[in-house]
Design a protein around this motif. Sequence first.
Motif, PDB file in Angstrom:
ATOM      1  N   PRO A 516       7.063  76.586 -36.905  1.00  0.00           N
ATOM      2  CA  PRO A 516       7.620  75.828 -38.021  1.00  0.00           C
ATOM      3  C   PRO A 516       6.734  74.636 -38.334  1.00  0.00           C
ATOM      4  O   PRO A 516       5.924  74.212 -37.510  1.00  0.00           O
ATOM      5  N   ALA A 517       6.848  74.114 -39.536  1.00  0.00           N
ATOM      6  CA  ALA A 517       5.970  73.017 -39.949  1.00  0.00           C
ATOM      7  C   ALA A 517       6.735  71.993 -40.772  1.00  0.00           C
ATOM      8  O   ALA A 517       7.653  72.338 -41.528  1.00  0.00           O
ATOM      9  N   VAL A 518       6.361  70.731 -40.608  1.00  0.00           N
ATOM     10  CA  VAL A 518       6.833  69.644 -41.465  1.00  0.00           C
ATOM     11  C   VAL A 518       5.790  69.481 -42.561  1.00  0.00           C
ATOM     12  O   VAL A 518       4.626  69.178 -42.286  1.00  0.00           O
ATOM     13  N   THR A 519       6.161  69.722 -43.799  1.00  0.00           N
ATOM     14  CA  THR A 519       5.198  69.650 -44.897  1.00  0.00           C
ATOM     15  C   THR A 519       4.904  68.203 -45.275  1.00  0.00           C
ATOM     16  O   THR A 519       5.726  67.300 -45.067  1.00  0.00           O
ATOM     17  N   HIS A 520       3.712  67.994 -45.837  1.00  0.00           N
ATOM     18  CA  HIS A 520       3.271  66.673 -46.313  1.00  0.00           C
ATOM     19  C   HIS A 520       3.404  65.603 -45.228  1.00  0.00           C
ATOM     20  O   HIS A 520       3.748  64.456 -45.505  1.00  0.00           O
ATOM     21  N   ALA A 521       3.116  65.998 -43.999  1.00  0.00           N
ATOM     22  CA  ALA A 521       3.277  65.060 -42.879  1.00  0.00           C
ATOM     23  C   ALA A 521       2.002  64.307 -42.547  1.00  0.00           C
ATOM     24  O   ALA A 521       2.051  63.278 -41.870  1.00  0.00           O
ATOM     25  N   ALA A 522       0.856  64.804 -43.009  1.00  0.00           N
ATOM     26  CA  ALA A 522      -0.418  64.155 -42.681  1.00  0.00           C
ATOM     27  C   ALA A 522      -1.383  64.349 -43.835  1.00  0.00           C
ATOM     28  O   ALA A 522      -1.164  65.194 -44.722  1.00  0.00           O
ATOM     29  N   GLU A 523      -2.444  63.558 -43.828  1.00  0.00           N
ATOM     30  CA  GLU A 523      -3.471  63.677 -44.865  1.00  0.00           C
ATOM     31  C   GLU A 523      -4.844  63.497 -44.222  1.00  0.00           C
ATOM     32  O   GLU A 523      -4.988  62.830 -43.196  1.00  0.00           O
ATOM     33  N   TRP A 524      -5.845  64.116 -44.864  1.00  0.00           N
ATOM     34  CA  TRP A 524      -7.192  64.049 -44.317  1.00  0.00           C
ATOM     35  C   TRP A 524      -7.834  62.700 -44.596  1.00  0.00           C
ATOM     36  O   TRP A 524      -7.749  62.166 -45.693  1.00  0.00           O
ATOM     37  N   LEU A 525      -8.476  62.134 -43.579  1.00  0.00           N
ATOM     38  CA  LEU A 525      -9.361  60.995 -43.784  1.00  0.00           C
ATOM     39  C   LEU A 525     -10.759  61.481 -44.146  1.00  0.00           C
ATOM     40  O   LEU A 525     -11.481  60.838 -44.902  1.00  0.00           O
ATOM     41  N   GLN A 526     -11.140  62.617 -43.579  1.00  0.00           N
ATOM     42  CA  GLN A 526     -12.417  63.259 -43.887  1.00  0.00           C
ATOM     43  C   GLN A 526     -12.252  64.747 -43.595  1.00  0.00           C
ATOM     44  O   GLN A 526     -11.413  65.136 -42.783  1.00  0.00           O
ATOM     45  N   PRO A 527     -13.023  65.599 -44.240  1.00  0.00           N
ATOM     46  CA  PRO A 527     -12.871  67.048 -44.028  1.00  0.00           C
ATOM     47  C   PRO A 527     -13.137  67.417 -42.575  1.00  0.00           C
ATOM     48  O   PRO A 527     -14.024  66.849 -41.928  1.00  0.00           O
ATOM     49  N   PRO A 528     -12.408  68.375 -42.030  1.00  0.00           N
ATOM     50  CA  PRO A 528     -12.599  68.803 -40.637  1.00  0.00           C
ATOM     51  C   PRO A 528     -13.762  69.779 -40.524  1.00  0.00           C
ATOM     52  O   PRO A 528     -13.592  70.954 -40.203  1.00  0.00           O
ATOM     53  N   LEU A 529     -14.970  69.306 -40.808  1.00  0.00           N
ATOM     54  CA  LEU A 529     -16.133  70.179 -40.823  1.00  0.00           C
ATOM     55  C   LEU A 529     -16.919  70.057 -39.525  1.00  0.00           C
ATOM     56  O   LEU A 529     -17.249  68.952 -39.099  1.00  0.00           O
ATOM     57  N   GLY A 530     -17.226  71.173 -38.914  1.00  0.00           N
ATOM     58  CA  GLY A 530     -18.154  71.193 -37.801  1.00  0.00           C
ATOM     59  C   GLY A 530     -19.513  71.660 -38.299  1.00  0.00           C
ATOM     60  O   GLY A 530     -19.657  72.115 -39.433  1.00  0.00           O
ATOM     61  N   SER A 531     -20.533  71.546 -37.457  1.00  0.00           N
ATOM     62  CA  SER A 531     -21.844  72.046 -37.844  1.00  0.00           C
ATOM     63  C   SER A 531     -21.788  73.562 -37.951  1.00  0.00           C
ATOM     64  O   SER A 531     -20.958  74.209 -37.299  1.00  0.00           O
ATOM     65  N   PRO A 532     -22.650  74.174 -38.766  1.00  0.00           N
ATOM     66  CA  PRO A 532     -22.655  75.642 -38.850  1.00  0.00           C
ATOM     67  C   PRO A 532     -22.835  76.299 -37.484  1.00  0.00           C
ATOM     68  O   PRO A 532     -22.215  77.335 -37.206  1.00  0.00           O
ATOM     69  N   PHE A 533     -23.646  75.694 -36.626  1.00  0.00           N
ATOM     70  CA  PHE A 533     -23.869  76.279 -35.305  1.00  0.00           C
ATOM     71  C   PHE A 533     -22.598  76.194 -34.463  1.00  0.00           C
ATOM     72  O   PHE A 533     -22.233  77.156 -33.776  1.00  0.00           O
ATOM     73  N   THR A 534     -21.894  75.060 -34.519  1.00  0.00           N
ATOM     74  CA  THR A 534     -20.641  74.925 -33.771  1.00  0.00           C
ATOM     75  C   THR A 534     -19.611  75.935 -34.245  1.00  0.00           C
ATOM     76  O   THR A 534     -18.887  76.540 -33.438  1.00  0.00           O
ATOM     77  N   LEU A 535     -19.532  76.144 -35.551  1.00  0.00           N
ATOM     78  CA  LEU A 535     -18.583  77.122 -36.081  1.00  0.00           C
ATOM     79  C   LEU A 535     -18.903  78.525 -35.570  1.00  0.00           C
ATOM     80  O   LEU A 535     -17.994  79.312 -35.256  1.00  0.00           O
ATOM     81  N   LYS A 536     -20.187  78.859 -35.482  1.00  0.00           N
ATOM     82  CA  LYS A 536     -20.576  80.179 -34.968  1.00  0.00           C
ATOM     83  C   LYS A 536     -20.250  80.302 -33.479  1.00  0.00           C
ATOM     84  O   LYS A 536     -19.820  81.363 -33.015  1.00  0.00           O
ATOM     85  N   ILE A 537     -20.464  79.214 -32.729  1.00  0.00           N
ATOM     86  CA  ILE A 537     -20.104  79.218 -31.311  1.00  0.00           C
ATOM     87  C   ILE A 537     -18.605  79.461 -31.146  1.00  0.00           C
ATOM     88  O   ILE A 537     -18.168  80.297 -30.334  1.00  0.00           O
ATOM     89  N   ASN A 538     -17.800  78.741 -31.914  1.00  0.00           N
ATOM     90  CA  ASN A 538     -16.352  78.878 -31.798  1.00  0.00           C
ATOM     91  C   ASN A 538     -15.875  80.279 -32.184  1.00  0.00           C
ATOM     92  O   ASN A 538     -15.002  80.862 -31.530  1.00  0.00           O
TER      93      ASN A 538
END
Length: 546
Positions: A516-538
């Motif tokens: 279950p989720a509480v909607t509109h409970a948080a907002e981004w300060l910055q995009p949750p972006l990892g490096s392309p290499f980190t994304l491939k590792i994950n």
Amino acid sequence: MLTFLWKSRMSLSTAPTSDGIAQPLLVRLEQHVSQARGLLQQPQDAQPSSQVGYLEGVWADWSGLIWLVGWMTEDAVVDRPVFVLDTARHAAGVAVSFAPRADLGPDAKAFVAVLRADWQAGSDLPPQLVFADGSGRFLEPVRPWPVTSAEAVLPIVRDILERSSGPHRAAMRALFQANRLRPSGDDTLERVQIDEVAFLPGFGAFVNGWALSPCKRAESFVLKAGNHVIAADQLSQFRFARSDISQTFPNVAQALESAAFVTLFRGDLPRDAVERLTLKIEWDDGSSTIVSVPPAMVRVLGLTVPLDSIRRFYPALEAERFFADFAYRAAAQARFQSSGVQGYDINPVASAVLLAAPRQRSDIFLLFDRAARHAASLPVDWGLAIIASADENRGLVLTLFAELQRTASHPCSLFFMSNAEPTSDVIDEVAAKLSCTRFAWVDGNLSLTARGWHELGRVTNAMVLLATDDAMGGDTGPGWELHAFVADISEWRRIYSLAPPQIGGVRLPTQSIELPAVTHAAEWLQPPLGSPFTLKINEAARRAHG
């Protein structure tokens, strides 16, 4: 006392120059030495305010050239006459190449310099390098003295030259490759050099180097680490040319085409064993050569160097057969490193809001401001806990935390990460130190909304997501990402045990888990972006986890 061991200084014509690439630079350095000699008697006023950097390492190669490493304010002049000061003043010429270094200010860079000087061995003091232009600018040696061993300085020189720029880079690389090895005094013809070892705990070691003989070919490699003996993974090995070492043996052009090697040794090696490495090279005639690997050549991936530095060994890493296992071990190592936390001020509570501190100073101010304003909406048995990196923002975090403690009506605690960014991997240890059985977690790139703060203590499910608004004003809803949520500690431990190791925090183990989720409970300060290499590792680690 700073001491160098070198043979008598070679003449300009006899020093190895790697097919003449560096000859113009050597000539220019000699010209600077002559110019500096003519200025020796002129007064030089080197004031403390004229210091422009530090000498961190000094090493003399066997040809008589002196290599310097350190940092300094970047200068447009890349070669010049200088004076070397210890107990006397000596004429010298220097050429410099610069490279970025993360711990320095915008106007300063790491440098590697090659020095030709009248300066002789046996100095009584660490040297000071003064520019012979009348400005009084100088480089100060680090105290008590710079590092001087080849094992310590050579890897630094090689690393800076790899990343450096400037007109002398190619010539300096040629000089370094030609002169870094002292001629052997024994009768063996084989030459083996280990350039670098990259170690990943739980996975193995990558070795980069070269092996050359005028009449043999290196066939196989065996690594000994402490009591562990591991044969090279033949399917992960490749050979390539090293024309820069042509001075080692003349007239072996075909051998040079495959002299260099990169190879992988798979095995769960203990950390302390990587400081006791030896490499055995087996030649095609059945003989072998054993060399010790200097500890200064060893790097630990993800700890002392970034994970993606392995691309210097394997440019097409994702296509290698071992990548899936490598990714899983790399993610597991990142999870382990991110799980340790130090309690600075601990106040146990039954339930706690765990807030990871952002990296940006403005976002840190926002975190504490919203915590102070919204803490009153929490139930009485809840507290606040800040988890921050012990980096350059530590002083700011301490100041704002003291103010939060003074104004908040709930218990406040503070934790510091010593060697990693705060991720959800720290939850279990922080909850144990707080003795809490229920908690809310908020990533450092998020901020709770007023609705999110209001709902924290009111949801009763074992685990509830705090859904984030995206940049366009919509809501992301529940998903695999666990950027913000509320959970019982028992449920969290169950989820954590099932989740694949990831770099950057925990994700839900499968798509079949619906929360279950509480909607509109948080907002981004910055995009949750990892490096392309980190994304491939994950991604590879998730697939390997099944």
